[in-house]
Design a protein around this motif. Structure first.
Motif, PDB file in Angstrom:
ATOM      1  N   ILE A  31      45.995  38.317  33.699  1.00  0.00           N
ATOM      2  CA  ILE A  31      45.036  38.908  32.731  1.00  0.00           C
ATOM      3  C   ILE A  31      44.915  40.387  33.092  1.00  0.00           C
ATOM      4  O   ILE A  31      44.672  40.734  34.260  1.00  0.00           O
ATOM      5  CB  ILE A  31      43.643  38.236  32.823  1.00  0.00           C
ATOM      6  CG1 ILE A  31      43.760  36.738  32.492  1.00  0.00           C
ATOM      7  CG2 ILE A  31      42.658  38.924  31.874  1.00  0.00           C
ATOM      8  CD1 ILE A  31      42.452  35.966  32.705  1.00  0.00           C
ATOM      9  N   PHE A  32      45.155  41.246  32.080  1.00  0.00           N
ATOM     10  CA  PHE A  32      45.003  42.696  32.289  1.00  0.00           C
ATOM     11  C   PHE A  32      43.678  43.139  31.664  1.00  0.00           C
ATOM     12  O   PHE A  32      43.417  42.838  30.490  1.00  0.00           O
ATOM     13  CB  PHE A  32      46.155  43.460  31.617  1.00  0.00           C
ATOM     14  CG  PHE A  32      47.472  43.290  32.318  1.00  0.00           C
ATOM     15  CD1 PHE A  32      48.364  42.290  31.924  1.00  0.00           C
ATOM     16  CD2 PHE A  32      47.810  44.098  33.390  1.00  0.00           C
ATOM     17  CE1 PHE A  32      49.575  42.125  32.574  1.00  0.00           C
ATOM     18  CE2 PHE A  32      49.025  43.942  34.050  1.00  0.00           C
ATOM     19  CZ  PHE A  32      49.911  42.943  33.646  1.00  0.00           C
ATOM     20  N   LEU A  33      42.857  43.792  32.446  1.00  0.00           N
ATOM     21  CA  LEU A  33      41.618  44.380  31.908  1.00  0.00           C
ATOM     22  C   LEU A  33      41.743  45.892  32.058  1.00  0.00           C
ATOM     23  O   LEU A  33      42.044  46.378  33.146  1.00  0.00           O
ATOM     24  CB  LEU A  33      40.395  43.912  32.707  1.00  0.00           C
ATOM     25  CG  LEU A  33      40.133  42.413  32.785  1.00  0.00           C
ATOM     26  CD1 LEU A  33      38.905  42.162  33.695  1.00  0.00           C
ATOM     27  CD2 LEU A  33      39.905  41.817  31.408  1.00  0.00           C
ATOM     28  N   LYS A  48      46.472  34.672  37.403  1.00  0.00           N
ATOM     29  CA  LYS A  48      45.901  33.398  36.951  1.00  0.00           C
ATOM     30  C   LYS A  48      45.979  32.316  38.034  1.00  0.00           C
ATOM     31  O   LYS A  48      45.306  31.283  37.934  1.00  0.00           O
ATOM     32  CB  LYS A  48      46.606  32.933  35.664  1.00  0.00           C
ATOM     33  CG  LYS A  48      46.143  33.723  34.431  1.00  0.00           C
ATOM     34  CD  LYS A  48      46.586  33.057  33.154  1.00  0.00           C
ATOM     35  CE  LYS A  48      45.962  33.721  31.919  1.00  0.00           C
ATOM     36  NZ  LYS A  48      46.453  33.146  30.653  1.00  0.00           N
ATOM     37  N   SER A  49      46.728  32.604  39.074  1.00  0.00           N
ATOM     38  CA  SER A  49      46.772  31.617  40.185  1.00  0.00           C
ATOM     39  C   SER A  49      45.395  31.561  40.842  1.00  0.00           C
ATOM     40  O   SER A  49      45.012  30.550  41.425  1.00  0.00           O
ATOM     41  CB  SER A  49      47.824  32.064  41.208  1.00  0.00           C
ATOM     42  OG  SER A  49      47.516  33.396  41.628  1.00  0.00           O
ATOM     43  N   SER A  55      38.925  32.402  35.503  1.00  0.00           N
ATOM     44  CA  SER A  55      37.988  31.752  34.551  1.00  0.00           C
ATOM     45  C   SER A  55      36.872  32.732  34.188  1.00  0.00           C
ATOM     46  O   SER A  55      36.415  32.772  33.053  1.00  0.00           O
ATOM     47  CB  SER A  55      37.418  30.471  35.158  1.00  0.00           C
ATOM     48  OG  SER A  55      36.466  30.811  36.152  1.00  0.00           O
ATOM     49  N   ILE A  56      36.468  33.577  35.172  1.00  0.00           N
ATOM     50  CA  ILE A  56      35.467  34.624  34.826  1.00  0.00           C
ATOM     51  C   ILE A  56      36.073  35.586  33.812  1.00  0.00           C
ATOM     52  O   ILE A  56      35.531  35.842  32.744  1.00  0.00           O
ATOM     53  CB  ILE A  56      35.039  35.408  36.087  1.00  0.00           C
ATOM     54  CG1 ILE A  56      34.284  34.494  37.055  1.00  0.00           C
ATOM     55  CG2 ILE A  56      34.173  36.620  35.711  1.00  0.00           C
ATOM     56  CD1 ILE A  56      33.971  35.152  38.395  1.00  0.00           C
ATOM     57  N   ALA A  57      37.258  36.083  34.128  1.00  0.00           N
ATOM     58  CA  ALA A  57      37.880  37.120  33.265  1.00  0.00           C
ATOM     59  C   ALA A  57      38.107  36.581  31.853  1.00  0.00           C
ATOM     60  O   ALA A  57      37.903  37.296  30.874  1.00  0.00           O
ATOM     61  CB  ALA A  57      39.195  37.562  33.886  1.00  0.00           C
ATOM     62  N   SER A  58      38.448  35.285  31.749  1.00  0.00           N
ATOM     63  CA  SER A  58      38.742  34.732  30.409  1.00  0.00           C
ATOM     64  C   SER A  58      37.524  34.765  29.511  1.00  0.00           C
ATOM     65  O   SER A  58      37.631  34.980  28.307  1.00  0.00           O
ATOM     66  CB  SER A  58      39.227  33.292  30.509  1.00  0.00           C
ATOM     67  OG  SER A  58      40.289  33.239  31.366  1.00  0.00           O
TER      68      SER A  58
END
Ligand code: NSS
Ligand code: MG
Length: 429
Positions: A31-33, A48-49, A55-58
């Motif tokens: 996930i890139f923010l 994602k590992s 799960s927070i970032a999603s």
């Protein structure tokens, strides 16, 4: 630490930054923010590992507020050439789905004005706001370093400075003769008899019915007035002021100009002497370019555009015929049908950014011109007092700061130069 400092640190340093998610991209394994704060943006990567972190970032959205800690890694494909590999995220506000997405940003520009209170967070507005900050600071520095005193005129006034057609009447208790100020000029002309050289940065208001790319109903106006200043000195002062401001922006805001895709070459060419063109010469140039104009006609935006494309520097357009300018402009004693007036035209088609000139300082000359212009001397009673008591030659000008910023940033519309633009159809947000 602010985000811009991240790029000065070596790879492997652990950092903590706080701000808002500007962009979010989910790939199969990462996930890139893109996180922004007041100083800039940085890419953050979550693997994602890491189940907890991802799960927070999603569940976070664009504009969610957060504090994240991670390790700097060089990455030429990331903005600024580095990214943060995230170890922990503390989020403050997941928020709703942000209403401005990539499509909306390309959609109808009126929509972006409707949500200007949110669009103000965009990279484009971030860059314009920082250039704006530099321009305002440079104006203060310029005048204060030359012994001008900052003063303030009132916003509620009783008379027009620039003609009655653009006066905004104000409901002022039971009075019907109160307006929003079009220009602080007359008050600066009062104050020069106390302080000799004064300036102000304040809003001015014009009831402009047309929505053009360079008119607002409320604009920021830098005005100056100086006792004993005469025409040539005024022209030099204008060249020095505009050169000073442009140089400050070139010195402090290269990143912002790049982000705005502004070719700074024209700005680097801004230095005295500017192109000095008399009204007579301008009429000849325009006629030679096939513009249907004759001596005595006003030079409007279209004609200014043609003129500015002839030169690669600002133009000092001077000696307008008296009928084109306001009553207070001093007539040139050697050519009384013309005035000691000057407009500064920004190059590349932008046109007028400054209006000014020498003022009539002789009482009889002023009152007869007021009458000749069909105005009522009683509307200018206290202004005439300045010529009854201690009058001296003096000159001044008004710089439209929003127009100046529009040109410096290479913007299409003056509304992009202002955080909360006002025109005939817009009074919110
Ligand atoms: N102290 C003075 O001598 C100023 C003088 N009384 C004056 O107001 N001149 S001006 O009308 O040309 O306005 C000055 C500048 O103010 C800007 N201006 C003037 N009107 C507007 C509008 N409607 N929107 C944005 N900017 C505007 C524009 O750059 C003009 O050159
Ligand atoms: Mg003008």
């Amino acid at each position: 630490m602010s985000i811009k400092d991240v790029f000065n640190l070596s790879e492997g340093t652990e950092v903590t930054v706080r701000g808002w998610i500007y962009r979010k991209r989910e790939l199969r394994d990462k996930i890139f923010l893109v996180v922004r704060d007041g100083s800039g943006i940085v890419q953050a990567v979550i693997n994602k590992s890491d189940q907890d972190l991802s799960s927070i970032a999603s569940k976070l959205n664009v504009e969610s507020s957060l504090v994240l800690t991670g390790v700097i890694k060089r990455e030429p494909r990331a903005p600024g050439g580095a990214e943060i590999h995230v170890k922990s995220i503390n989020w403050y506000y997941a928020g709703y789905a942000f209403p401005i997405n990539e499509d909306a940003a390309k959609a109808d520009s009126e929509y972006l004005f409707d949500v200007r209170h949110l669009w103000i967070r965009s990279r484009k507005m971030w860059a314009v706001l920082r250039v704006r900050h530099t321009v305002f600071g440079a104006i203060h520095e310029f005048f204060r370093s030359r012994g001008y005193y900052e003063v303030q005129g009132p916003m509620f006034v009783s008379a027009a400075v620039e003609g009655g057609s653009t006066l905004f009447p104000v409901k002022y208790f039971d009075r019907e003769d109160v307006y929003l100020t079009q220009s602080s000029q007359f008050y600066l002309e009062v104050l020069i008899y106390a302080l000799e050289r004064v300036y102000t940065i304040a809003p001015s208001f014009r009831a402009e019915p047309s929505r053009t790319r360079r008119h607002l109903t409320e604009f920021w106006h830098a005005e100056a007035e100086e006792a004993w200043l005469q025409f040539d000195g005024l022209l030099n002062l204008l060249e020095d002021l505009i050169t000073y401001i442009v140089n400050k922006v070139l010195e402090e805001r290269q990143d912002e100009l790049k982000l705005l895709n502004r070719d700074a070459k024209v700005l680097e060419n801004v230095k005295p002497p500017f192109q000095r063109v008399s009204y007579d010469e301008a009429i000849n140039i325009l006629q030679s370019k096939g513009v249907g104009i004759k001596w005595g006609d006003d030079i409007g935006a279209d004609e200014e555009r043609v003129l500015t494309l002839q030169f690669d520097k600002p133009i000092l357009l001077h000696h307008f015929p008296e009928q084109i300018k306001a009553f207070y402009h001093r007539n040139d004693p050697s050519r009384p049908e013309t005035t000691l007036s000057v407009d500064v035209l920004a190059p590349e088609g932008y046109g007028e950014i400054v209006g000014g000139g020498e003022r009539i300082y002789d009482y009889e000359e002023l009152i007869s011109k007021i009458k000749r212009f069909g105005l009522k001397p009683e509307d200018y009673d206290w202004y005439l007092d300045l010529r009854r008591y201690g009058s001296v030659p003096h000159a001044g000008f008004g710089l439209g700061i929003d127009r100046l910023i529009m040109w410096i940033c290479g913007l299409e519309h003056i509304r992009d130069a202002v955080p909360f633009p006002r025109d005939i159809r817009r009074i919110k947000p």
